[in-house]
Design an enzyme around this catalytic site. Structure first.
Site, mmCIF file in Angstrom:
data_model
loop_
_atom_site.group_PDB
_atom_site.id
_atom_site.type_symbol
_atom_site.label_atom_id
_atom_site.label_comp_id
_atom_site.label_asym_id
_atom_site.label_seq_id
_atom_site.Cartn_x
_atom_site.Cartn_y
_atom_site.Cartn_z
ATOM 1 N N PRO A 118 0.751 -1.253 0.000
ATOM 2 C CG PRO A 118 -0.066 -1.005 2.175
ATOM 3 C CD PRO A 118 0.775 -1.888 1.306
ATOM 4 C CG HIS A 119 1.214 3.046 2.637
ATOM 5 N ND1 HIS A 119 0.231 3.935 2.261
ATOM 6 C CD2 HIS A 119 0.646 2.229 3.548
ATOM 7 C CE1 HIS A 119 -0.882 3.675 2.923
ATOM 8 N NE2 HIS A 119 -0.660 2.631 3.709
ATOM 9 C CE1 TYR A 120 5.410 7.878 -0.643
ATOM 10 C CE2 TYR A 120 4.320 7.088 1.348
ATOM 11 C CZ TYR A 120 4.514 8.075 0.400
ATOM 12 O OH TYR A 120 3.807 9.252 0.479
ATOM 13 C CG ASN A 121 5.391 -1.143 -0.161
ATOM 14 O OD1 ASN A 121 4.214 -0.792 -0.199
ATOM 15 N ND2 ASN A 121 6.019 -1.382 0.960
ATOM 16 N N GLY A 137 7.096 1.306 3.055
ATOM 17 C CA GLY A 137 8.535 1.448 2.831
ATOM 18 C C GLY A 137 9.306 0.157 2.709
#
Length: 235
Positions: A118-121, A137
């Protein structure tokens, strides 16, 4: 080798790409085959899918943010949400009811149903299992600094994958903590939980908690027994 079979990590009923795994000796064996698989399957998917961009087949119930960038070939399954500024840069099979989130980058990977990234991967040259989750991350590192073939480290020794780029196999239901790095050739067992800020390599067993420094403990589930007003601890 039995401990490295795809079905030890993954429920193959939860991906449209299951024929690839049936044909591969080990789960990373599918990685060089993804591009041609999508090109062959995409035009045959039927009216529930639309070729939204060249070589990109999107199910009509999927949601694609206008700021997302998708390069083919790719397949995006039903109910999946591709959010703001996601970057899917080819050779990606993304299953049903997945989340590809803000500023996430995906390339040459298979993402099983109900997986959340979902986030900054960054997900490169990897397989993420059914209901797996990558915390904010966390990334799959897919190439060694010396650019030699990626090896998989197991209790019996090291195996040359013959691949220069290979990130990780993340088993069904595994949880990867925020800002963790899965080093090239990492294998995460089903139901494993990786602590945040972890630097992970090698083979992680099913249903363990992986802590700082590589220590693991059995994962304990707490089940609230509402009828008894108590908790039951189960291994």
């Amino acid at each position: 080798m039995e401990i490295l079979k795809s079905n030890k990590f993954l429920d193959l009923t939860h991906t449209i790409a299951s024929p690839l795994f049936d044909a591969a000796e080990n789960p990373w064996g599918v990685l060089p085959l993804i591009e041609e698989f999508i090109k062959g399957l995409g035009p045959m998917l039927g009216t529930d899918y639309e070729e939204r961009f060249p070589g990109v087949w999107v199910h009509n119930t999927a949601t694609i943010a206008p700021t997302a960038s998708i390069t083919g070939p790719a397949i995006i399954g039903p109910g999946t949400e591709v959010r703001h500024c996601a970057f899917i840069r080819g050779n990606a099979v993304i299953g049903a009811d997945c989340v590809i989130g803000n500023s996430v980058e995906v390339k040459n990977s298979i993402i099983f149903d109900e997986c959340e990234v979902p986030h900054y991967n960054y997900v490169g040259d990897s397989v993420l299992g059914y209901k797996a989750h990558l915390g904010a991350g966390s990334i799959t590192s897919n190439i060694k600094n010396d650019k030699t073939n990626v090896e998989v480290s197991i209790p019996l020794g090291r195996i040359d994958t013959k691949l220069r780029k290979f990130g990780a196999i993340v088993g069904d239901g595994a949880q990867i903590g925020c800002n963790s790095v899965l080093n090239p050739g990492t294998l995460i067992g089903r139901g494993a939980s990786i602590y945040p800020l972890s630097n992970v390599r090698g083979m992680i067993a099913d249903n363990v908690i992986y802590k700082t420094g590589g220590k693991t403990t059995a994962r304990v589930k707490l089940k609230k027994e509402l009828s008894k007003g108590a908790f039951e601890v189960r291994q």
